[in-house]
Enzyme design. Sequence first.
Site, PDB file in Angstrom:
ATOM      1  N   LYS A 129     -13.066   1.666  -2.936  1.00 41.00           N
ATOM      2  CA  LYS A 129     -13.992   2.121  -1.852  1.00 41.00           C
ATOM      3  C   LYS A 129     -15.284   2.974  -2.709  1.00 41.00           C
ATOM      4  CE  LYS A 129     -11.206   2.330   2.348  1.00 41.00           C
ATOM      5  NZ  LYS A 129     -10.696   3.141   3.319  1.00 41.00           N
TER       6      LYS A 129
ATOM      7  N   HIS B 122       8.031 -26.947  -0.905  1.00 38.08           N
ATOM      8  CA  HIS B 122       7.483 -28.134  -1.593  1.00 38.08           C
ATOM      9  C   HIS B 122       6.128 -27.614  -2.669  1.00 38.08           C
ATOM     10  CE1 HIS B 122       9.425 -30.871   0.835  1.00 38.08           C
ATOM     11  NE2 HIS B 122       9.495 -30.096   1.865  1.00 38.08           N
TER      12      HIS B 122
ATOM     13  N   GLU C  73       1.004  -1.244  -0.077  1.00 41.45           N
ATOM     14  CA  GLU C  73      -0.001   0.014  -0.051  1.00 41.45           C
ATOM     15  C   GLU C  73       0.746   1.507  -0.027  1.00 41.45           C
ATOM     16  OE1 GLU C  73      -4.117  -0.784   1.853  1.00 41.45           O
ATOM     17  OE2 GLU C  73      -3.459   0.939   2.896  1.00 41.45           O
TER      18      GLU C  73
HETATM   19  O1  PA5 Z   1      -3.429   1.549   5.721  1.00 45.88           O
HETATM   20  C1  PA5 Z   1      -4.357   2.161   5.875  1.00 45.88           C
HETATM   21  O2  PA5 Z   1      -4.480   3.418   5.822  1.00 45.88           O
HETATM   22  C2  PA5 Z   1      -5.403   1.526   5.444  1.00 45.88           C
HETATM   23  O3  PA5 Z   1      -5.170   0.065   5.276  1.00 45.88           O
HETATM   24  C3  PA5 Z   1      -6.702   1.294   6.527  1.00 45.88           C
HETATM   25  O4  PA5 Z   1      -5.788   0.859   7.680  1.00 45.88           O
HETATM   26  C4  PA5 Z   1      -7.935   0.455   6.148  1.00 45.88           C
HETATM   27  O5  PA5 Z   1      -8.139   0.888   4.912  1.00 45.88           O
HETATM   28  C5  PA5 Z   1      -8.939   0.599   7.175  1.00 45.88           C
HETATM   29  O6  PA5 Z   1      -9.272   2.039   7.616  1.00 45.88           O
HETATM   30  P1  PA5 Z   1      -9.950   2.389   8.807  1.00 45.88           P
HETATM   31  O7  PA5 Z   1      -8.915   2.274  10.037  1.00 45.88           O
HETATM   32  O8  PA5 Z   1     -10.072   3.898   8.473  1.00 45.88           O
HETATM   33  O9  PA5 Z   1     -11.151   1.862   8.967  1.00 45.88           O
END
Ligand code: PA5
Length: 428
Positions: free
Chosen positions: A414, A300, A279
């Site tokens: 989203k 394996h 990410e």
């Molecule tokens: O790293 C990030 O910002 C994302 O992976 C969020 O943690 C994830 O989308 C969850 O978001 P939130 O904590 O706002 O529900």
Amino acid sequence: MIIETVKTTLLNCSLVESDIIKYKNRVQAIHDALPQYELTGWMDSPLQDQDALLASIELVASEIRACADVLVVVGVGGSFLGARAIQEALMPYFGLAKSGIEVVYVGLNMSGAYINELLAYLDSKQVYVNVISKSGGTMEPALAFRTMRLYMEERYGEKATERIIVTTDAEKGILKGISDEAGYRQFVIPSDIGGRFSVLTPVGLLPVAVAGVDIRSLMAGAKRSAEELIESDLSKNDAYKYAVMRHMLYEEGYSIELLASFEPGLNKFHEWWKQLFGESEGKEKKGLYPSTVNFSTDLHSIGQFIQDGKPILFETLLHFHEIEGDLKVPFDSRNEDGLNYLSHRTFNEINAISKQGTALAHAEGGVPVIQLELPKLDAYHLGYLIYFFMKACAMSACLLEVNPFDQPGVEAYKRKMLELLQVGEMAK
Ligand code: PA5
């Protein structure tokens, strides 16, 4: 040589120390610029006095352990991956830690079967809920929390309020509003720390404290890491060294980094690492694809491709020298399997030798290996490693010239899903 924290070595590769040192000035410039990014609160937080926060987490954790059989953590992405990683790395393979209770996760997917089965499972248990969302509006945890909240109210009536703990932003978001209105106890996710960098805040600390992890040791390791890796000099900062090594391999044309380890308890830690790097770096058509394997199991299966397949990947081998719990290979007077020659060795010794063998075989196969060695798999060194990877990731993304701290691609998913859901409603 005694390794105190992390030792980073590059094997099977024509790149050498002097190639790494060429990045000195770029690394220095990024190091100086890093604090100017938004969402870098995680860099200093282990260095701050955390005593009051840790004490309040320990207090709530001990209440949960005393009053519940299960803690249900509601969260997705950075709001659950870190806690689950630490829990699985440090807790027993079978059964529970003496000092902890069961911690399960929901809101990490939208499977009706999963949540349905969970609710049925909880019926015979005493339950607490910890809902974790920084934005407070992510669909997966929001749907799961709506379900869990009604479930808790039905089971516990007014007492449900005491059994729901919210971890969210101090000011913003729907969850914050719901929580204030209902009077739930709250832990704060600092506004300057993003989801995938938040494991060392209440996001990760409360669930793992409930599971029985020593969060003081975890944070002591993270503090040592923050102290050591504050160093801007590439030759003294192994996190930066690792970042440069993987960047050089990317520049050489490798497109996949395989994080590999030899302890199955690290599988969920791999998942946390995958999100952190995926990410943070996968942007603007750039980045290494982060993938993971657990050896010897995966030798394996995918081991064949690693050894002989298209040369698109390099390996980052994570090795903890000491793993608690071991067993000597038993002597069997029948020796029908011919394995008595190993009966003076332990399983962990053989596992370590299989690690050496794997590195040698992959050398023959021309697979570059970055080796990260740590002395022991325990809370302290895991805390160290978590901070190490976060610091390395920030440097590595900046070497790619992408912002480590945003996730525009996730936002796109989203948005599209919401559009489809809303269009679906209007069409009814
Ligand atoms: O790293 C990030 O910002 C994302 O992976 C969020 O943690 C994830 O989308 C969850 O978001 P939130 O904590 O706002 O529900």
